[in-house]
Design an enzyme around this catalytic site. Structure first.
Site, mmCIF file in Angstrom:
data_model
loop_
_atom_site.group_PDB
_atom_site.id
_atom_site.type_symbol
_atom_site.label_atom_id
_atom_site.label_comp_id
_atom_site.label_asym_id
_atom_site.label_seq_id
_atom_site.Cartn_x
_atom_site.Cartn_y
_atom_site.Cartn_z
ATOM 1 N N LYS A 161 9.244 -14.113 -14.710
ATOM 2 C CA LYS A 161 8.680 -12.726 -15.457
ATOM 3 C C LYS A 161 7.455 -13.296 -16.245
ATOM 4 O O LYS A 161 6.484 -12.768 -16.226
ATOM 5 C CB LYS A 161 9.550 -12.458 -16.554
ATOM 6 C CG LYS A 161 10.899 -11.556 -16.265
ATOM 7 C CD LYS A 161 10.834 -10.124 -15.721
ATOM 8 C CE LYS A 161 10.530 -9.954 -14.108
ATOM 9 N NZ LYS A 161 11.296 -10.233 -13.237
ATOM 10 N N TRP A 209 -3.077 -2.441 -1.527
ATOM 11 C CA TRP A 209 -2.832 -3.991 -1.855
ATOM 12 C C TRP A 209 -3.538 -4.635 -0.815
ATOM 13 O O TRP A 209 -2.946 -4.662 0.285
ATOM 14 C CB TRP A 209 -1.298 -3.980 -2.285
ATOM 15 C CG TRP A 209 -0.866 -5.258 -2.543
ATOM 16 C CD1 TRP A 209 -0.825 -5.855 -3.856
ATOM 17 C CD2 TRP A 209 -0.477 -6.405 -1.719
ATOM 18 N NE1 TRP A 209 -0.346 -6.961 -3.793
ATOM 19 C CE2 TRP A 209 -0.282 -7.623 -2.664
ATOM 20 C CE3 TRP A 209 -0.307 -6.816 -0.237
ATOM 21 C CZ2 TRP A 209 0.193 -8.828 -2.281
ATOM 22 C CZ3 TRP A 209 -0.098 -7.866 0.055
ATOM 23 C CH2 TRP A 209 0.407 -9.046 -0.851
ATOM 24 N N GLU A 217 4.321 -13.672 -14.095
ATOM 25 C CA GLU A 217 3.928 -12.599 -13.404
ATOM 26 C C GLU A 217 3.172 -11.682 -14.229
ATOM 27 O O GLU A 217 2.197 -11.026 -13.752
ATOM 28 C CB GLU A 217 5.198 -11.654 -13.064
ATOM 29 C CG GLU A 217 6.000 -11.917 -11.776
ATOM 30 C CD GLU A 217 6.807 -10.991 -11.399
ATOM 31 O OE1 GLU A 217 6.966 -10.234 -10.620
ATOM 32 O OE2 GLU A 217 7.844 -10.792 -12.599
ATOM 33 N N HIS A 258 14.848 -36.269 -13.646
ATOM 34 C CA HIS A 258 14.507 -36.786 -12.064
ATOM 35 C C HIS A 258 13.037 -36.224 -11.765
ATOM 36 O O HIS A 258 12.467 -36.259 -10.771
ATOM 37 C CB HIS A 258 15.467 -35.975 -11.182
ATOM 38 C CG HIS A 258 16.722 -36.363 -11.384
ATOM 39 N ND1 HIS A 258 17.380 -37.398 -11.169
ATOM 40 C CD2 HIS A 258 17.937 -35.776 -12.296
ATOM 41 C CE1 HIS A 258 18.625 -37.884 -11.339
ATOM 42 N NE2 HIS A 258 18.934 -36.536 -11.955
ATOM 43 N N CYS A 281 0.677 -1.183 0.155
ATOM 44 C CA CYS A 281 0.145 -0.090 0.030
ATOM 45 C C CYS A 281 0.787 1.162 0.031
ATOM 46 O O CYS A 281 2.151 1.508 0.578
ATOM 47 C CB CYS A 281 -0.846 0.195 1.109
ATOM 48 S SG CYS A 281 -2.150 -1.264 1.473
ATOM 49 N N ARG A 286 2.907 0.316 -5.389
ATOM 50 C CA ARG A 286 2.872 -0.113 -4.226
ATOM 51 C C ARG A 286 1.524 -0.987 -4.066
ATOM 52 O O ARG A 286 1.358 -1.687 -3.310
ATOM 53 C CB ARG A 286 3.061 0.798 -3.171
ATOM 54 C CG ARG A 286 4.223 1.570 -3.024
ATOM 55 C CD ARG A 286 4.241 2.307 -1.947
ATOM 56 N NE ARG A 286 4.629 1.822 -0.849
ATOM 57 C CZ ARG A 286 5.762 1.506 -0.130
ATOM 58 N NH1 ARG A 286 6.790 2.077 -0.889
ATOM 59 N NH2 ARG A 286 5.902 1.101 0.965
ATOM 60 N N ASN A 326 -0.377 1.693 5.821
ATOM 61 C CA ASN A 326 0.331 0.595 5.069
ATOM 62 C C ASN A 326 1.117 -0.309 6.142
ATOM 63 O O ASN A 326 1.740 0.297 6.904
ATOM 64 C CB ASN A 326 1.348 1.391 4.317
ATOM 65 C CG ASN A 326 2.519 0.488 3.841
ATOM 66 O OD1 ASN A 326 2.261 -1.062 3.643
ATOM 67 N ND2 ASN A 326 3.727 0.923 3.831
ATOM 68 N N GLY A 327 0.670 -1.623 6.186
ATOM 69 C CA GLY A 327 1.353 -2.480 7.069
ATOM 70 C C GLY A 327 0.522 -3.521 7.388
ATOM 71 O O GLY A 327 -0.694 -3.704 6.962
ATOM 72 N N LYS A 358 4.788 -3.450 -6.215
ATOM 73 C CA LYS A 358 6.301 -3.251 -6.457
ATOM 74 C C LYS A 358 7.030 -3.301 -5.237
ATOM 75 O O LYS A 358 8.115 -4.075 -5.203
ATOM 76 C CB LYS A 358 6.433 -1.862 -7.102
ATOM 77 C CG LYS A 358 8.109 -1.701 -7.579
ATOM 78 C CD LYS A 358 8.149 -2.229 -8.951
ATOM 79 C CE LYS A 358 9.640 -2.030 -9.272
ATOM 80 N NZ LYS A 358 10.155 -3.113 -10.049
ATOM 81 N N GLU A 374 14.312 -16.707 -13.626
ATOM 82 C CA GLU A 374 14.101 -15.270 -13.641
ATOM 83 C C GLU A 374 13.035 -15.324 -15.172
ATOM 84 O O GLU A 374 11.943 -14.434 -14.878
ATOM 85 C CB GLU A 374 15.280 -14.645 -13.910
ATOM 86 C CG GLU A 374 14.968 -12.811 -14.116
ATOM 87 C CD GLU A 374 14.079 -12.209 -13.485
ATOM 88 O OE1 GLU A 374 13.734 -12.820 -12.162
ATOM 89 O OE2 GLU A 374 13.683 -10.978 -13.750
HETATM 90 C C1 F6R Z 1 9.641 -9.805 -9.929
HETATM 91 C C2 F6R Z 1 9.844 -8.718 -8.729
HETATM 92 C C3 F6R Z 1 10.094 -9.334 -7.366
HETATM 93 C C4 F6R Z 1 11.139 -8.557 -6.581
HETATM 94 C C5 F6R Z 1 11.010 -8.931 -5.099
HETATM 95 C C6 F6R Z 1 11.832 -8.275 -4.095
HETATM 96 O O1 F6R Z 1 9.571 -9.348 -10.892
HETATM 97 O O2 F6R Z 1 9.976 -7.551 -8.992
HETATM 98 O O3 F6R Z 1 10.075 -10.605 -7.289
HETATM 99 O O4 F6R Z 1 12.140 -8.885 -7.174
HETATM 100 O O5 F6R Z 1 9.666 -8.642 -4.428
HETATM 101 O O6 F6R Z 1 12.053 -7.107 -4.551
HETATM 102 P P1 F6R Z 1 13.062 -6.310 -3.688
HETATM 103 O O7 F6R Z 1 14.154 -6.396 -4.919
HETATM 104 O O8 F6R Z 1 12.612 -4.569 -4.075
HETATM 105 O O9 F6R Z 1 13.620 -6.440 -2.650
#
Ligand code: F6R
Length: 598
Positions: free
Chosen positions: A474, A73, A477, A493, A2, A26, A97-98, A593, A470
């Site tokens: 991606k 969020w 997501e 396996h 949030c 956020r 937020n929290g 994010k 990764e």
């Molecule tokens: C994936 C992504 C998340 C962040 C993760 C850690 O695209 O963005 O998996 O990498 O939430 O976030 P940070 O790097 O901000 O600690």
């Protein structure tokens, strides 16, 4: 997660709405504001993206000098209008937020005292508690102070009280919060990026300090302000808004990587890395979440290969719960784009409590993780707005690469020729990356095919296994296609049982000492009729019969930089698949994010 923001200014609604736009990364399942207008708190909320709230606000002429706002969020309670913030009780309105962990207990008590709740959120207990203590003739400050002593969990709060004086209060515990003084007003927000051009001076509050923002000043209740002031560059927030001609922030951020890496390869931060004594280190532990964790996984291979240092990697949400052993001469590195991830921050605090030497690798310079670690290295990726991390990943890798070279140098485990080769490879990196990006239309063709499936399996080997992971992250997501990744040797396996015509397999296949082994894995895939896609060296095509669209060619390059280059086609694949499927690339569902809750 949030995002919260508040302003005491002429027409306070404008900076609050502008800030919510910058905070949408956020959370974006609902938003709302409370404004003190004509001696009354007016609260307007809307489900969904901020534009829905803006539309509602455009239908009424609200003005006022004291305003709080929130972009949500959902943690407790579905994403609907009732659960959207601010939450109000009497003359008290709150954005949070929290997570208030003991909210059920508090709610029970408040209901017994005659309070009626509207939402199913944890946050709503806060205005009720404050209102309860105000009704017992406490002052505003006393009521807030008393209320927060009841709260367990994490919070950053913006509190608007309509009383004999109109004040906005801000307070935090284990959640990010900044307080700012501008020329035209006073502000509070979840992060400095949310603040507009008027905010030059930023304060970082300590836990449970109560700040009062009124029309004359910012007051630290009970004390005078005597804190370090960090200056932020106001240009950042203005620049944020532009996609610079791209369809999405994510697209812009993918293509920006060439310039960022050019800058990183020209700027020598080597002096900074030499502040770490790698020679004496017995162990490095790298801790992170999500994409940052995959950067850590690649870094492990470099530190071990070039500097012969024992490296352990761990997921931040697991680290402090598994009784990790912190040894003498251990460096604990915490990787975080945002610098605010709650799990990573908690792991950092745990490592510090065990007397580990801590280093933060962050993108947001003044973030909590950056401020709390013993050493901080920035990755200089600039603000990353797309929720799916792209440019932060390649910049994290670039810094790790430089650190591994410095470590190898200090430990004298590498000869001059090898060292020169590593440095030369790094200098070539942006130019090779540029070539890969120039082939982006080839990836569009592959994405068109891949996004017809519901599942995809990614395979890699060595330092490219985390790149396959990764890539899978991606894709799932932002396109919502289910994707998993394995080290190619693991296929036999278990995962091989999944292979049939409906389970495409994407393999990262460079030309190196493991190519023969990888070719055997590829044969195993083809023998099970699974659709095969390859991102790899041209020479692979001599061995494998593939259609044009099913192959994405990687230019020749030194082995050391392969992970940084081969993530680019992965990012493009996810981007184009999501675009083709009509998904919201920058704001995928259920994600935010900055993950500031556990
Ligand atoms: C994936 C992504 C998340 C962040 C993760 C850690 O695209 O963005 O998996 O990498 O939430 O976030 P940070 O790097 O901000 O600690």
């Amino acid at each position: 997660m949030c995002g919260i923001i508040g302003a005491v200014a002429e027409s306070a609604i404008k900076p609050v709405l502008d800030g919510l736009g910058r905070l949408e990364y956020r959370g974006y399942d609902s938003s709302g504001i409370s404004i003190l207008s004509n001696n009354e708190i007016q609260t307007i909320k809307a489900r969904g993206k901020l534009n829905n709230l803006k539309q509602r606000l455009s239908m009424q002429a609200l003005e006022g000098k004291c305003c709080i706002g929130h972009t949500r969020w959902a943690t407790h309670g579905k994403p609907n209008e009732t659960n959207a913030h601010p939450h109000q009780c009497g003359q008290v309105s709150v954005v949070h937020n929290g997570i208030i962990e003991n909210y059920l207990e508090l709610k029970r008590k408040l209901v017994q005292w005659g309070h009626h709740f509207n939402s199913s959120t944890d946050s709503e207990v806060v205005p009720h508690l404050i209102n309860h203590y105000l009704s017992q003739q406490m002052t505003q400050e006393e009521a807030i102070e008393k209320a927060i002593t009841q709260l367990k969990g994490s919070y950053a709060l913006g509190i608007l009280i309509n009383g004999s004086s109109n004040n906005l209060y801000a307070i935090k515990q284990d959640s990010p919060l900044v307080i700012s003084q501008g020329n035209n007003g006073f502000y509070m927000a979840s992060d400095a990026m949310a603040l507009g051009a008027d905010s030059a001076k930023i304060y970082y509050p300590k836990d449970n300090e109560i700040f009062q923002l009124n029309s004359h000043e910012i007051k630290l209740c009970g004390n005078s302000i005597n804190k370090k002031i960090h200056y932020i560059n106001n240009q950042n927030s203005a620049k944020l808004i532009s996609k610079e001609g791209h369809n999405s922030f994510m697209e812009k951020e993918i293509f920006e990587q060439v310039d960022l890496l050019k800058r990183l390869s020209v700027n020598s931060h080597a002096n900074k890395y030499s502040t770490i004594n790698f020679k004496e280190l017995k162990k490095i532990t790298i801790i992170a979440c999500g994409t940052s964790y995959y950067a850590a996984s690649v870094a492990k291979t470099w530190f071990e290969k070039y500097a012969h240092i024992l490296v352990e990697i761990d997921i931040a949400s697991e680290y402090r719960y598994r009784s990790p052993i912190v040894t003498d001469n251990e460096l604990a590195i915490f990787v975080s784009q945002s610098g605010e991830t709650a799990d990573t921050l908690a792991a950092l605090r745990y490592a510090k409590s065990k007397k580990a030497q801590t280093l933060a690798l962050v993108n947001v310079a003044n973030s909590t993780i950056a401020r709390e670690a013993n050493f901080t290295f920035e990755i200089y990726a600039g603000p990353e707005i797309g929720v799916a991390s792209t440019k932060a990943f390649s910049c994290q890798l670039a810094i790790f690469y430089k650190m591994a070279i410095e470590a190898a140098k200090q430990r004298e485990l590498i000869n001059n020729a090898e060292l020169k080769q590593l440095i030369f490879s790094f200098a070539q990196l942006p130019y090779i990356m540029e070539k890969v990006l120039q082939r982006c239309t080839d990836m569009k063709a592959m994405a068109k095919k891949i996004c017809k499936y519901s599942n995809v399996l990614f395979l890699g080997r060595g330092a490219l296994t985390p790149i396959a992971q990764e890539g899978a992250l991606k894709l799932k997501e932002i396109s919502y296609i289910h994707a998993e990744a394995y080290a190619a040797g693991e296929l036999k396996h278990g995962p091989i049982a999944l292979l049939d015509e409906q389970m495409p397999v994407l393999v990262i296949a460079p030309k190196n000492n493991l190519t023969d082994k990888l070719l055997s894995n590829i044969q195993e895939v083809q023998a099970r009729n699974a659709p095969l896609f390859i991102i790899g060296d041209k020479s692979i095509r001599e061995y494998i019969n593939l259609q044009e669209d099913d192959f994405f060619e990687l230019p020749p390059m030194p082995e050391a930089i392969l992970p940084i280059i081969s993530v680019i086609p992965m990012q493009l694949l996810a981007l184009y698949s999501a675009q083709i499927l009509g998904k919201n690339v920058d704001q995928p569902r259920n994600l935010a994010k900055s993950v500031t809750v556990e």
